[in-house]
Scaffold this motif. Structure first.
Motif, mmCIF file in Angstrom:
data_model
loop_
_atom_site.group_PDB
_atom_site.id
_atom_site.type_symbol
_atom_site.label_atom_id
_atom_site.label_comp_id
_atom_site.label_asym_id
_atom_site.label_seq_id
_atom_site.Cartn_x
_atom_site.Cartn_y
_atom_site.Cartn_z
ATOM 1 N N GLU A 1 0.826 -1.209 0.000
ATOM 2 C CA GLU A 1 0.000 0.000 0.000
ATOM 3 C C GLU A 1 0.859 1.257 0.000
ATOM 4 O OE1 GLU A 1 -3.420 0.506 -0.327
ATOM 5 O OE2 GLU A 1 -3.017 -1.487 -1.082
ATOM 6 N N MET B 1 -15.764 -4.765 -0.351
ATOM 7 C CA MET B 1 -14.901 -5.951 -0.329
ATOM 8 C C MET B 1 -13.992 -5.931 0.894
ATOM 9 S SD MET B 1 -13.926 -5.920 -4.329
ATOM 10 C CE MET B 1 -12.499 -6.961 -4.236
ATOM 11 N N PHE B 2 -13.419 -4.786 1.142
ATOM 12 C CA PHE B 2 -12.537 -4.669 2.318
ATOM 13 C C PHE B 2 -13.297 -5.055 3.585
ATOM 14 C CE2 PHE B 2 -9.222 -1.338 0.865
ATOM 15 C CZ PHE B 2 -8.927 -2.136 -0.209
ATOM 16 N N GLU C 1 -6.441 5.420 1.628
ATOM 17 C CA GLU C 1 -6.701 5.172 0.221
ATOM 18 C C GLU C 1 -7.889 5.997 -0.252
ATOM 19 O OE1 GLU C 1 -5.477 1.222 -1.732
ATOM 20 O OE2 GLU C 1 -7.498 1.012 -1.019
ATOM 21 N N ALA D 1 -6.747 -0.818 -6.096
ATOM 22 C CA ALA D 1 -7.531 -1.048 -4.888
ATOM 23 C C ALA D 1 -8.266 -2.378 -4.988
ATOM 24 C CB ALA D 1 -8.518 0.089 -4.682
ATOM 25 N N PHE D 2 -8.742 -2.668 -6.164
ATOM 26 C CA PHE D 2 -9.447 -3.945 -6.362
ATOM 27 C C PHE D 2 -8.516 -5.119 -6.069
ATOM 28 C CE2 PHE D 2 -10.923 -7.309 -9.314
ATOM 29 C CZ PHE D 2 -12.136 -7.542 -8.722
ATOM 30 N N ILE E 1 -17.883 2.171 -8.010
ATOM 31 C CA ILE E 1 -16.888 1.093 -8.070
ATOM 32 C C ILE E 1 -16.012 1.116 -6.828
ATOM 33 C CG2 ILE E 1 -14.850 0.299 -9.295
ATOM 34 C CD1 ILE E 1 -16.132 1.113 -11.846
ATOM 35 N N PHE F 1 -5.705 3.473 -9.871
ATOM 36 C CA PHE F 1 -6.217 3.474 -8.513
ATOM 37 C C PHE F 1 -7.314 2.432 -8.345
ATOM 38 C CE2 PHE F 1 -9.583 4.861 -5.732
ATOM 39 C CZ PHE F 1 -8.906 4.731 -4.545
ATOM 40 N N LEU F 2 -8.291 2.464 -9.243
ATOM 41 C CA LEU F 2 -9.413 1.538 -9.067
ATOM 42 C C LEU F 2 -8.942 0.094 -9.136
ATOM 43 C CD1 LEU F 2 -12.256 3.234 -11.097
ATOM 44 C CD2 LEU F 2 -12.036 3.037 -8.644
ATOM 45 N N VAL G 1 -13.745 -8.644 4.060
ATOM 46 C CA VAL G 1 -12.507 -9.240 4.578
ATOM 47 C C VAL G 1 -12.387 -8.981 6.065
ATOM 48 C CG1 VAL G 1 -10.035 -9.135 4.457
ATOM 49 C CG2 VAL G 1 -11.353 -9.070 2.378
ATOM 50 N N ILE H 1 -8.373 11.873 -6.507
ATOM 51 C CA ILE H 1 -8.167 11.566 -7.926
ATOM 52 C C ILE H 1 -9.482 11.679 -8.686
ATOM 53 C CG2 ILE H 1 -7.588 9.719 -9.523
ATOM 54 C CD1 ILE H 1 -5.548 8.773 -7.470
ATOM 55 N N VAL I 1 -5.540 1.752 6.361
ATOM 56 C CA VAL I 1 -5.141 1.861 4.964
ATOM 57 C C VAL I 1 -6.310 2.331 4.116
ATOM 58 C CG1 VAL I 1 -4.479 0.506 2.976
ATOM 59 C CG2 VAL I 1 -3.278 0.225 5.109
ATOM 60 N N THR J 1 -5.941 -5.036 -4.263
ATOM 61 C CA THR J 1 -5.666 -5.085 -2.827
ATOM 62 C C THR J 1 -6.773 -5.841 -2.108
ATOM 63 O OG1 THR J 1 -4.593 -2.960 -3.004
ATOM 64 C CG2 THR J 1 -5.213 -3.669 -0.825
ATOM 65 N N GLY J 2 -8.006 -5.617 -2.582
ATOM 66 C CA GLY J 2 -9.114 -6.350 -1.984
ATOM 67 C C GLY J 2 -8.922 -7.856 -2.120
ATOM 68 N N LEU J 3 -8.534 -8.271 -3.301
ATOM 69 C CA LEU J 3 -8.293 -9.706 -3.503
ATOM 70 C C LEU J 3 -7.201 -10.210 -2.570
ATOM 71 C CD1 LEU J 3 -8.348 -10.159 -7.367
ATOM 72 C CD2 LEU J 3 -10.139 -10.622 -5.737
ATOM 73 N N LEU K 1 2.432 5.777 5.526
ATOM 74 C CA LEU K 1 1.298 5.702 4.600
ATOM 75 C C LEU K 1 0.474 6.974 4.679
ATOM 76 C CD1 LEU K 1 -0.123 3.494 2.846
ATOM 77 C CD2 LEU K 1 -1.617 3.205 4.759
ATOM 78 N N ILE L 1 -15.441 -1.560 -3.773
ATOM 79 C CA ILE L 1 -14.147 -2.039 -3.276
ATOM 80 C C ILE L 1 -14.108 -1.941 -1.756
ATOM 81 C CG2 ILE L 1 -11.699 -1.541 -3.264
ATOM 82 C CD1 ILE L 1 -12.023 -0.698 -6.191
ATOM 83 N N PHE M 1 -18.248 -10.181 -0.284
ATOM 84 C CA PHE M 1 -17.089 -9.959 -1.149
ATOM 85 C C PHE M 1 -17.493 -10.077 -2.614
ATOM 86 C CE2 PHE M 1 -12.989 -11.346 -2.960
ATOM 87 C CZ PHE M 1 -12.182 -10.378 -2.434
#
Lengths: 497, 179, 355, 456, 166, 112
Positions: D126, F37-38, F84, D157-158, F30, D153-154, F41, F91, F80, D160-162, E151, F34, F14
């Protein structure tokens, strides 16, 4: 130490050449250094019995069990000699050819020489691969920069071909390296490999290595780069390519393929021979129809090399002897041909046979010398090529490893006849008959060219009449190579169905 | 500086202490807090009323004389004087038998003041030769409609001193003595 | 210690307590509106509402009645569900904060100890932060759902303001937490009981004056009170995020604001001013029934809270509104560094002290 | 540890220097000096001189492998700074911030190369990714840069999710995040396998291995070229080191389970990277695809996973970084990124062209350059596994294909006539290039110079 | 069914339903709100697992900060109209099917996992309390904790670099 | 509560997140998926942490800290994610300023 000198002289001379300013200085420097190399080569070849001077070994990459190990054996001697002889002749023969950035040109030429020397001398697989590539890169630059109008694409094709081949070879070498008992790149370990790998693996490896050599020689389906490249490359580079570099392929077969993988060589010899024979026929037939001098010589070269390949895979001591001597002969002869082609092109601005004619009337010296060389090329008796080709045909015919030996002999012989057809046809059209517009004011060749062609002619007759010293250089080698297969009968049935 | 009351604003940069603003804020806080405890200025209006000045001008009123007769003669001077043109009237002749109602022969049959227009300037009072109209101390009228603010004579007339002296007195207020 | 250790009485007890506290908050909020007007009037030398009932004491009821019976308008272009959700959220988040506040000592009813704290979780302060951080949604959703530019602008202002000041708020409390070593509200209050002057000197405000100061300012900002009332700046944004609201939904917003004020007053009292501690006296030595003590403590807490509510109002009628950039500069460039310094200094002092 | 902390400190310093120092050259000097300091510190770390003694509770382990790679990375960044840092000025107004972000990324790289806990791996990745998203989008007015940044970025991040899902499942199976304690049995459970596959996917994603490579060309193409040079080289290689560490230490025992997968991924990466690169018209985009192709070669190390592979990966990273940084440093100076822009460069800038040719030859893997030795080690390692020889042959065929597009540049420079764009090239730039080229040749002849530092 | 189980099922269904609504809502603002609801139900799960600290941090960080930012951005961009034309229906269907397949595969794979028989401790256990986690965090995990500050620094620099208008 | 329930719940969440990422075109949504998803987890990690804790207790260790590392990891994931998000939204906003859209289908300037 002498062996090192053989590599070092052209290498350093080449590097120095890049920094020379004037064209003349570069040209003279190149000639001088190539003569120096020749001198060393002659010393090396004549220094019979004193083998310790001809070998050198230094640690290089200890972790990989690879060392800077070079040695001059019989095969190497002859080829080094060829290499050393070729370059002064080339420089002499093209003395009047103008080059832009001549310093770079000659520098690259000398680097090519150094690379090829290395190839012929290396006794370590990795080192061999290194020099193999080192010879290629300068050649690539030479062709791309100083060649004909289509040089870039054509040379690139050439480069890609050879590079693919050499990479496959690298894989093969690495695989062998991994299966050598002592994990070494040394040629002795390589020669011992056949006891450690299965027949199936041998087959794989055989093709991996063979493709590299086949491309270099070139053998029939891998030859397509060759006529184009020879045509587009600057003629002096073409001389290097066809005179010396193609011998790397044959050399590779002799040193790195057959002794290393005898079983597979034996098993696949027929296939390869057929390919070579088909290539010979095909090249000869095309050569008959050629109008371009350079392409004609190029196709004739394919035919000759094909013959060598067939002979190599017929595994016969006499044949081997012939191949070795013929490598030298062919190198010398074809350089001579190229020199004349170059002279014609420079003087008349064309290479088309149809646009030339009657040169002999105006330039008798050139005509005579050329005719001699051309006759040598089609292996007339008393010329050097006769000796080689005779031995080769004998070898093929007597081959014990193939049942097609008669076929091969007949077909190869047919090619010789075809070679006579197109060569004589070319001579007739270009040198005799009436002059045409272009050749009306032809002038004869100068001293330098006479010198170059003269040396070649001398060599042609010397070997053609008294070839014993040359056989003496390499006599033990051919037996070794042949025995490497024939004495390994116990491994053969593994592959042969 | 014409008024001599202007004060030059001090533009010098703030000191570090001042720059904190805190002292200023605290000072301000205490100023407001001090007001918390001050006497309140509010007057609870309907219950308490402010005392007016003598010259306060409230809603007009149409006066009567001591006998309860209307004083207005519909001369129109007030209407002329009115800058806002809020006054309208119609005169009529006194009929016999009406003398107890009107003091003179002529009287205002209709007398209207539009209170939405009136500006309480008091000119009508000044103009009236008969002391028939004056501005009372009544104020803050209220109504549900605009129409209601057009005061008719009935709305304007002072209570009759005869019939309802108390109311009359109240309406006259402090003015009684003056006029 | 487990959140879900539940039995029947417990549920009953908590239900009652929740009801009580909600009622209390509501009543306080109602009268806070009254107080606001009264205080404003007094500070401006007026006397304020005085008609409805004695001293205008019934005024909040009248206001409430008015709000109830006003016509309910939902703008056509608004998103209806969210339009209703907005004030609801504002109200809920305002009420939820009170769940972790120890209102007083436990009561003893039928030999059963009844804690006057709805949930004594060990992360009380974090819970407060969590809930406070949700307070933004009421404003944002309401402002957005109105489909009105002014409302949206106000909502965005409000959200960014609250997020910004939440940071400084949290940082200012970290120093306090270092002192207490616990996030549990009851422990924090216990910490401030006893000691000299009837426990007065153990109030955290004496150890953390700067922390309190920052917290106080941030509380002002979180409640959208002047000088931080940018989300509802009348003269810039008409009426801010609840411009389109009318009737009881508007009422909810206004109520929520006052409840917030009250609760933040309570939180400040709890964290910094000893909670239900009665200063100057050592009530523990009094020989009265503990229930009385609890009620007294509760009164004390209310008093302190009311004092803060008063201060809020006082400030409102003293200090003018910030400009938006000033607000952000104050939050990010002044308060946060200050809070960090406070934290570091506290940490150092504690470190030295402990040694 | 030396380099990690110093790098963080330097990053903070650069952050503040944007406020305190207005001169760009000063910021640059500080950054370069800082990198030098880092290099020295890291080498001292290798010699056993540790500045800091921090108990990481076994979450990090600075073995020689990691330290040597860090040295390579730091050295590469140093070169990168020397060659290209001046060009960062063109990107945007936040000059020192860019440096500080790069220092932070270096921290991330150091973490990724020396982790012993999946937590550190996650944090490291990260810390690498987030500044990269920013650097990618640094050219704020440039739509391509924006787009690249958003895409990166998208997708980042995706992935990272995996990765997190993978870590979670592995945690469920083993109750630990410590990489060395993960696999204890040869027969893993379903959770372990699923987690490992997810990790494999996400790591492939981060190193842009096919079929997870699709973001790479767009991002590399869209990002400001200066930063493309950075992220296509050092960052990517750093993540590779993490990749190989992860699969070596954590899943080394499960090699039979994943090896074929990695082999397939490798083949796909090589194929897609090389074949697509052939058809590119822009050198920048070609380099992007070439980076995929090179990633395919580096994946051979993951596939082989033996001591040769690790050694070779170090050499490969050095080879790839040095050469690519060199090429990019020249590319940045150009205004036009097409192949034709290089026409006739050899006549105008012979030294630059010659060095560029050496870089390209190195990338193509021609002997006498370190690129050859790197590829050599990779092939050697792959052959040493003794399985899947087709993969090796496929790899060399693809290497031959790569020659095609690398040589297009050489052809343009040497054999074609044209007017190259005007470039501002200082003598020091040229000399740095020459030194770089010398280094490449030197390492190509004596790779032991680098690898002698390497023993476990 | 004990109260814990009831809560579990309730929260699970709520989480799944609101997660689905996140994906299917046309209006981004609604998506955000559903996502917040999802986070709340996940926080509920944490409480059920007696991970109090994480429950509250989840609310503060996700619902209180992250989602506010999302909402903020969406409102700022005025994305209230659904701006997604239904052009690529097939892509959507394909995406849905892909996700569904992934779900099936994962469920099928993990159904027979080795830890199937194990039980999760609910309602009790001390590890989720802030005291425990804090001690862990500042002893064993202090290095990663400090590292995460890098970070944040980089994110901060990034927000300045990217976000500031120039 | 059997751990399988938690695994399935998390996996389902997820996958819903993944489906969202694959099907939606709005960059912000999107991104939200994500985050979903986090969170899935996170939930899984907490469940596992409690599972390991229970296993350790059942195995006999009394005051064990087994399992707390899972929750710490969750904490770090949240950290994180926060960082992010700040960068990601910056962005997206930057993109929006230039393009006035957040539709990822418009991201095709680099495809040629």
């Amino acid at each position: 130490m002498i062996a090192v000198l053989l590599i070092l002289i052209p290498l350093l001379a080449g590097l120095i050449s890049f920094f020379l300013k004037s064209e003349r200085a570069a040209r003279s420097w190149a000639l001088f250094s190539s003569l120096a190399a020749l001198a060393v080569a002659i010393i090396a070849v004549t220094a019979n019995g004193n083998e310790s001077n001809l070998a050198f070994r230094a640690d290089w990459m200890g972790a990989l069990n690879s060392s800077f190990s070079i040695r001059m054996d019989g095969l190497g001697k002859l080829l080094c000699l060829l290499n050393a002889v070729a370059f002064p002749i080339i420089f002499l023969g093209t003395w009047h050819t103008q080059y832009t950035k001549a310093a770079n040109f000659f520098g690259l030429m000398l680097l090519t020489q150094a690379g090829m020397m290395g190839v012929f001398l290396a006794m370590d697989a990795l080192l061999f691969y290194f020099f193999w590539e080192l010879a290629l890169i300068p050649a690539y630059f030479l062709c791309s920069q100083w060649g004909g109008p289509k040089r870039i694409q054509v040379t690139f094709k050439f480069f890609i071909y050879t590079f693919i081949g050499s990479l496959l070879m690298l894989v093969g070498l690495l695989y062998i390296y991994y299966h050598t008992p002592d994990r070494s790149f040394d040629i002795k370990s390589f020669y011992a490999i056949q006891h450690h790998i299965t027949g199936n693996e041998q087959t794989w490896l055989f093709w991996l290595l063979f493709v590299a050599f086949a491309i270099k020689m070139p053998i029939f389906p891998f030859h397509t780069w060759q006529p184009d490249t020879y045509e587009q490359a600057p003629t002096s580079t073409t001389m290097v390519l066809s005179g010396v570099m193609v011998k790397m392929g044959v050399f590779g077969l002799l040193r790195w393929l057959i002794p290393v993988l005898p079983a597979a060589s034996w098993a696949w010899g027929d296939t390869v021979s057929w390919m070579a024979v088909i290539g010979m026929l095909y090249a000869s037939l095309i050569a008959i129809r050629q109008d371009d001098l350079k392409r004609l010589v190029a196709y004739s070269s394919i035919a000759h090399i094909g013959l060598m390949c067939v002979t190599v895979f017929s595994v016969n001591e006499i044949g081997m002897q012939g191949v070795i001597i013929q490598m030298f002969n062919h190198g010398v002869n074809i350089i001579g041909l190229w020199i004349v082609v170059e002279l014609i092109e420079r003087q008349f601005g064309t290479r088309k046979i149809s646009e030339l004619g009657g040169i002999a009337q105006k330039a008798p010296a050139m005509a005579i010398l050329f005719v001699v060389i051309a006759l040598a090329n089609i292996a007339l008796p008393l010329t050097n090529a006769f000796v080689g080709e005779f031995l080769m045909f004998t070898g093929i015919f007597n081959s014990a490893v193939t049942k097609y030996n008669v076929w091969f002999t007949v077909l190869a012989g047919l090619c010789i006849i075809l070679a006579a057809v197109y060569t004589l046809n070319m001579i007739r059209k270009v040198f005799y008959g009436n002059t045409v517009e272009r050749t009306a004011n032809a002038i004869d060749i100068g001293l330098m060219e006479k010198l170059a062609l003269g040396i070649i002619v001398v060599l042609i007759f010397w070997i053609g009449i008294y070839s014993q010293p040359f056989f003496a250089i390499s006599d033990t080698v051919s037996a070794d190579i042949t025995n490497s297969i024939l004495n390994k009968q116990e491994v053969l049935p593994v592959i042969k169905k | 500086m014409l008024t001599q009351r202007g004060k030059l604003v001090d533009r010098k940069p703030l000191s570090a202490w001042e720059n904190l603003y805190l002292p200023g804020i605290i000072k301000g806080m205490f100023i407001t807090l001090s007001h918390f405890f001050k006497k309140k200025a509010t007057i609870k209006f309907p219950e308490e009323k402010r005392t007016f000045s003598k010259v306060f001008r409230g809603v007009q009123i149409l006066n009567r004389d001591e006998e309860g007769r209307e004083r207005c003669t519909a001369c129109g001077l007030c209407a002329v004087a009115c800058p806002a043109e809020a006054i309208t009237m119609e005169g009529a002749e006194r009929q016999p038998g009406e003398e107890h109602l009107y003091r003179e022969e002529k009287y205002a049959a209709k007398y209207e003041i539009n209170m939405l227009r009136c500006i309480f300037c008091g000119y009508c009072e000044e103009a009236c030769p008969k002391d028939a109209i004056y501005l009372s101390q009544t104020f803050a009228q209220a109504n549900y409609h605009r129409k209601g603010f057009i005061y008719k004579k009935e709305d304007l007339l002072i209570p009759n001193p005869k019939e309802d002296p108390e109311a009359y007195q109240r309406a006259v207020g402090e003015r009684a003595g003056g006029k | 210690m487990y959140l879900l250790a539940i039995d029947g009485y417990f549920i009953l007890e908590k239900f009652l307590l929740v009801g009580l506290i909600i009622t209390l908050s509501m009543v306080v909020a109602m009268y806070a509106t009254y107080a606001e007007r009264k205080v404003a009037a007094f500070l401006q030398d007026r006397i304020g509402p005085n008609r409805a009932g004695p001293f205008g004491l019934l005024q909040p009821l009248a206001d409430g009645g008015k709000l109830f019976f006003k016509e309910e308008i939902i703008p056509l272009a608004s998103s209806k569900a969210l339009f209703i959700l907005g004030p609801l959220l504002a109200m809920i988040t305002a009420l939820m904060t009170s769940a972790v506040i120890p209102w007083s000592r436990p009561l003893y009813i039928f030999d059963r100890e009844v804690s006057l704290q709805i949930a004594d979780i060990n992360i009380g302060i974090l819970y407060i932060f969590g809930v406070v951080s949700l307070g933004v949604y009421g404003i944002m959703i309401g402002g957005w759902a109105s489909n009105n530019k002014f409302s949206l602008l106000a909502a965005i202002r409000g959200a960014s303001q609250m997020i910004s000041y939440e940071l400084a708020m949290g940082l200012s409390l970290i120093a306090l937490l270092m002192l207490t070593g616990s996030l549990q509200m009851s422990v924090i209050v216990e910490n401030q009981q006893g000691g000299r002057l009837g426990g007065l000197l153990s109030w955290h405000v004496f150890y953390q004056p700067l922390g309190f100061f920052i917290f106080f300012i941030c509380a002002l900002a979180e409640c959208n009170r002047t000088p931080f009332d940018l989300p509802e700046a009348e003269n810039e944004l008409n009426f801010g995020y609840h411009q389109e609201y009318s009737s009881m939904k508007l009422g909810f917003y206004l109520f929520a604001e006052y409840i917030n004020m009250f609760i933040s007053g309570v939180v400040m009292s709890t964290l910094f001013f000893g909670g239900y501690d009665i200063p100057f006296v050592n009530e523990a030595t009094w020989n009265i029934h503990p229930n009385w003590l609890a009620i007294l403590g509760f009164m004390m807490l209310l008093t302190k809270a009311f004092f803060f509510v008063f201060v809020f109002m006082w400030i409102r009628w003293t200090i003018p509104r910030f400009r938006y950039d000033q607000l952000m500069i104050l939050g990010w460039k002044k308060l946060i560094p200050l809070a960090l310094i406070n934290m570091v200094v506290t940490a150092l002092v504690i470190l030295i002290w402990k040694k | 540890m030396n380099a990690l902390l110093l790098s963080a400190i330097l990053g903070v310093m650069m952050m503040f220097s944007s406020v305190l120092i207005s001169q760009k050259s000063a910021a640059r000097t500080i950054a370069i000096a800082g990198m030098l300091l880092l290099l020295i510190a890291n080498i001292m770390d290798m010699q056993g001189i540790h500045f800091f003694r921090i108990n990481t509770e076994g979450m990090m382990h600075f073995d020689r492998f990691a330290l040597l790679f860090n040295s390579i990375a730091i050295f590469s960044i140093l070169l990168y700074f020397i060659l290209s840092s001046k060009d960062m000025e063109k990107v945007g107004g936040y000059y020192s911030e860019y440096f500080s972000l790069i220092f932070f990324i270096l921290c991330g790289i150091i973490l990724v190369t020396s982790f012993k806990s999946l937590l550190i791996l996650f944090l490291g990745i990260e810390i690498i990714s987030i500044p990269l998203y920013i650097l990618t989008g640094a050219e704020k007015k440039n739509l391509r840069s924006n787009e690249a940044s958003l895409k990166y970025f998208l997708l980042g991040a995706f992935s990272t999710g995996l990765m997190l899902m993978g870590i979670a499942l592995i945690y469920g199976a083993t109750a630990t995040f410590n990489t060395t304690q993960l696999t204890v049995s040869e027969k893993p459970g379903v959770l372990m396998i699923t987690g490992m596959i997810l990790l494999l996917f996400s790591m492939s994603f981060k190193v842009s291995a096919a079929p997870f490579h699709f973001w790479t060309p767009d991002v590399y193409d869209g990002a400001p070229t200066v930063f493309t040079a950075f992220m296509a080289t050092i960052v990517k290689v750093g993540v590779f080191i993490g990749f190989i560490r992860l699969f070596d230490e954590s899943f080394g025992m499960l090699k039979p389970q994943w090896q074929i997968w990695v082999a397939l991924i490798t083949a796909a990466t090589l194929f897609i990277g090389n074949i697509t690169a052939v058809f590119q018209q822009s050198v920048k985009r070609m380099l992007a695809y070439s980076s995929i192709a090179q990633a395919g070669f580096m994946l051979l190390a993951v596939y082989a996973m033996n001591s040769e592979a690790k050694e070779g990966l170090l050499l490969y990273s050095a080879a790839y970084c040095l050469a690519t940084i060199g090429i990019f440093s020249v590319l940045i100076k150009m205004t036009d990124y097409t192949f034709d822009a290089f026409n006739g460069l050899a006549k105008k800038e012979p030294i630059v062209a010659a060095t560029l040719a050496i870089f390209l030859l190195s990338l193509a893997g021609i002997p006498l350059t370190v690129g050859f030795m790197a590829k050599f080690y990779m092939l050697e390692a792959a052959i040493a596994t003794g399985k899947h020889l087709w993969l090796v042959i496929f790899a060399v065929l693809m290497a031959a294909v790569s020659v095609y597009y690398y040589f297009r540049v050489i052809q343009a420079m040497y054999f074609k006539d044209g007017q190259p764009n005007p470039m501002q090239i200082s003598p020091s730039f040229k000399w740095t290039l020459v030194v770089l080229a010398g280094l490449i040749v030197l390492l190509g002849i004596f790779p032991n110079l680098l690898l002698n530092w390497f023993y476990f | 069914m004990s109260i814990t189980q009831i809560l579990f099922w309730f929260l699970s269904v709520l989480a799944l339903f609101s997660a689905l609504m996140v994906v299917t809502s046309k209006n981004p603002v609604h998506s955000v709100l559903w996502l917040i609801l999802t986070f709340f139900s996940i926080s509920g799960h944490y409480i059920l697992l007696n991970a109090q600290f994480l429950a509250v941090v989840n609310v503060i960080v996700y619902a209180g900060a992250i989602m506010v930012l999302f909402l903020f951005v969406i409102m700022l961009m005025n994305l209230n109209k659904s701006v997604e034309p239904q052009k690529n229906r097939w892509i959507k269907i394909a995406g849905g099917i892909a996700g569904g397949c992934l779900l099936l595969v994962l469920v099928a794979a993990l159904r027979n996992s080795e830890i199937r028989q194990q039980v999760v401790q609910v309602k009790e256990g001390e590890i989720g309390l802030i005291r425990n986690l804090g001690r862990e965090l500042f002893t064993t995990y202090v290095v990663p904790f400090e590292i995460s500050s890098i970070l944040f620094l980089s994110a901060m620099v990034g927000a300045v670099v990217i976000g500031k208008k120039d | 509560m059997p751990v399988n329930y938690y695994i399935f719940l998390s996996i389902a969440l997820f996958c819903i997140g993944i489906v969202g990422v694959l099907t939606r075109r709005n960059a912000i949504i999107i991104f939200m998926c994500i985050e979903l998803m986090f969170n899935a987890v996170n939930l899984l990690l907490v469940a596992f942490s409690k599972m390991h804790h229970k296993a350790a207790i059942d195995a006999g260790s009394v005051a064990t800290n087994v399992g707390s590392d899972g929750q710490i990891f969750v904490f770090f994931i949240m950290v994180v994610a926060a960082a992010e998000v700040s960068v990601g939204l910056a962005i997206i906003v930057m993109m929006y300023r230039n393009v006035h859209s957040v539709d990822v289908n418009f991201l095709n300037r680099l495809k040629h």
